[in-house]
Write an enzyme that holds these catalytic residues in place. Structure first.
Site, mmCIF file in Angstrom:
data_model
loop_
_atom_site.group_PDB
_atom_site.id
_atom_site.type_symbol
_atom_site.label_atom_id
_atom_site.label_comp_id
_atom_site.label_asym_id
_atom_site.label_seq_id
_atom_site.Cartn_x
_atom_site.Cartn_y
_atom_site.Cartn_z
ATOM 1 N N HIS A 243 0.826 -1.215 0.000
ATOM 2 C CA HIS A 243 0.000 0.000 0.000
ATOM 3 C C HIS A 243 0.859 1.264 0.000
ATOM 4 C CE1 HIS A 243 -4.050 -1.768 0.421
ATOM 5 N NE2 HIS A 243 -3.453 -2.721 1.119
ATOM 6 N N ASP A 306 -0.831 -4.832 5.860
ATOM 7 C CA ASP A 306 -1.862 -5.634 5.181
ATOM 8 C C ASP A 306 -1.540 -5.813 3.697
ATOM 9 O OD1 ASP A 306 -4.199 -3.283 3.946
ATOM 10 O OD2 ASP A 306 -2.320 -2.805 4.957
ATOM 11 N N GLU A 307 -1.969 -6.962 3.156
ATOM 12 C CA GLU A 307 -1.960 -7.195 1.713
ATOM 13 C C GLU A 307 -0.623 -6.891 1.058
ATOM 14 O OE1 GLU A 307 -6.523 -6.454 0.480
ATOM 15 O OE2 GLU A 307 -5.395 -4.648 0.998
ATOM 16 N N ALA A 308 0.457 -7.313 1.689
ATOM 17 C CA ALA A 308 1.782 -7.088 1.088
ATOM 18 C C ALA A 308 2.019 -8.169 0.032
ATOM 19 C CB ALA A 308 2.864 -7.119 2.159
ATOM 20 N N LEU A 309 1.099 -8.176 -0.973
ATOM 21 C CA LEU A 309 1.123 -9.293 -1.936
ATOM 22 C C LEU A 309 2.289 -9.147 -2.913
ATOM 23 C CD1 LEU A 309 -2.733 -9.257 -2.642
ATOM 24 C CD2 LEU A 309 -1.471 -10.376 -0.792
#
Ligand SMILES: CC1=[NH+][C@H]2[C@@H](O1)O[C@H](CO)[C@@H](O)[C@@H]2O
Length: 495
Positions: A243, A306-309
């Site tokens: 993000h 979060d969501e460290a894809l």
């Protein structure tokens, strides 16, 4: 105006004892007394006067002292059970006395007393009386210490005044934490003096391509102080390593390939990552955390996670292992979305659970290590979820959430095998991909935010949807008087 009642308070208090036939009436010569020598008590008195003066037209002078007549806010004589944030409220024919051990407790008592007066007391313009409150007593204190609301000011920027308006609205329901999501792919919203382009360039747009914006450090300090005057502690979030497109767009050197991506105005997630193997990344994070910690009187700094894809798990852990100690170095305790437990943060760190399922083995493991969890289950507490398929605003990836869904769960027993003792509290996130102004925020936050606030404050033995929906209905005239753009859910028997 329909007579208010001690049985309609939201959040439901621990113990309520109505005194039938007893009524207190505010009058033009009512005075507000505050615990002598306490500046904080006086500030609560001034806050109460600021609420009551416009609608009643009464002078309501605030002076140190105590009296059986008028309204007294005292830091003495409270039942020991009130603890740090509770209070005792006594309404008799002659006067109102709120007792607490702290100014925060007095402030909570003021929110309850406020709800005993007719809804039109909430108006900003002169209204006709009478200004009566039903007699009786309340003994009250919170179930959880963390009763939070999160506002995403990154996807769409919200002005200082819009954030203050939301602060005033959540303070009515004894919320005591405001988590500000200050940076994301679409915008960086806080001036960082050592990396000025983060705000000036990274904050120059928002979802949909609008002008965005950012808080100077002076404006941010003003917001933090305003929240504190409502006994709300701000928890700043700098979401990393994912993000981070706004930061990466602002400084080419932060990118692994040295090339800055364009500013992003869409609503996808999981495509950005700080460059885990570059040293400058850790200078950047250290500088940011140093400046954010210096702007944070509160105990916590939230580092997202979060969501460290676009970050491999080993890199995520390597990153967190280098960054979490920085939070401690600057005297703060780390909070983070639940993914950061992969990096085994200190037992004092606060994982924020945002999962949709009730089984979260990593949360149970974290709790076993001593972490106390904040619960924000997306299918219950996310205020950006649509109410139903017709809701014009919001998202629906976690399903539709009407107010009964938001209310009908027990934070102490939501995550399988997570003991009540490991729950620090609840928090209602309001993500703003689709929200651009106060009216949008209010449409999604009301009536569900009061439901989450009640889960955070009230004893489980008061939990009863059939009763709560009537208490919620009785809040509507207050929201109308305040101009709150609430969603008239068909689940509630509105007045
Ligand atoms: C913790 C978390 N990360 C995602 C997820 O929640 O859903 C939100 C929308 O509901 C989105 O804005 C956010 O970036």
């Amino acid at each position: 105006s329909p007579q208010t009642s001690l049985q309609q308070i939201v959040p439901a208090p621990v113990k309520v004892t109505p005194k039938p036939g007893v009524t207190y009436a505010l009058s033009a010569d009512t005075r507000i007394y505050t615990h002598p020598g306490s500046r904080d008590a006086k500030r609560v008195g001034e806050y109460l006067a600021d609420v009551l003066r416009p609608s009643t037209g009464y002078r309501l002078p605030v002076t140190p002292g105590a009296s059986w007549r008028g309204i007294s806010l005292l830091l003495v004589g409270a039942d020991h059970r009130v603890g740090k944030e509770g209070y005792q409220l006594d309404v008799t024919r002659r006067g109102v006395v709120i007792r607490a051990k702290t100014a925060a407790g007095l402030f909570a008592g003021v929110q309850t007393f406020r709800q005993l007066l007719p809804a039109k007391v909430e108006a900003k313009t002169r209204q006709r009386g009478p200004w009566t409150a039903p007699g009786g007593s309340v003994l009250d204190y919170p179930r959880y210490g963390h009763r939070g609301a999160m506002l995403d000011v990154a996807r769409h920027f919200f002005s200082v005044d819009e954030v203050k308006r939301y602060i005033d609205q959540i303070a009515q329901y004894k919320v005591n934490r405001l988590h500000l999501h200050l940076a994301d792919d679409q915008g960086w919203r806080l001036e960082i003096k050592s990396w000025p382009r983060l705000a000036t360039y990274g904050g120059s747009t928002e979802v949909g391509g609008g002008p965005g914006g950012y808080y100077t450090q002076a404006q941010y300090k003003d917001l933090v102080a305003y929240a504190a005057s409502r006994h709300i502690t701000v928890i700043p979030e700098i979401d990393i390593p994912g993000h981070t497109n706004a930061a990466l767009a602002s400084y080419a050197e932060l990118n692994c390939d040295g090339v800055a991506p364009p500013l992003y105005t869409g609503i996808n997630v999981g495509f950005s990552s700080l460059c885990i193997d570059k040293d400058i990344t850790y200078k950047f994070v250290d500088d940011v955390l140093r400046e954010v910690a210096a702007l944070t009187p509160g105990e916590y700094v939230h580092i997202g996670g979060d969501e460290a894809l676009a970050t491999t798990d080993p890199d995520f852990i390597k990153f967190m292992d280098r960054v979490l100690p920085m939070v401690a170095k600057y005297g703060k305790t780390a909070s983070g979305w639940h993914e950061f437990v992969k990096a085994t943060p200190a037992a004092s760190a606060v994982p924020q659970f945002w999962g949709t399922k009730t089984v979260a083995p990593d949360m149970v493991a974290a709790a076993a290590r001593g972490n106390k969890i904040v619960l924000s289950p997306a299918s219950k507490a996310y205020l950006d979820m649509k109410y139903d398929a017709k809701t014009p605003l919001g998202l629906s990836w976690a399903g539709f959430t009407d107010v009964e869904d938001a209310y009908d769960w027990n934070p102490g027993a939501y995550v399988q095998d997570l003991p009540e003792s490991a729950v620090r509290g609840v928090e209602a996130p309001l993500w703003t991909e689709t929200l651009t102004n106060s009216a949008d925020l209010e449409f999604m936050a009301f009536p569900r935010l009061p439901a989450i606030a009640e889960l955070g404050w009230s004893p489980w033995n008061t939990h009863d949807w059939e009763k709560f929906k009537h208490r919620l209905a009785a809040q509507a005239p207050r929201w109308q008087a305040q101009g709150v753009n609430f969603y008239p859910s068909p689940q509630v028997p509105w007045k």
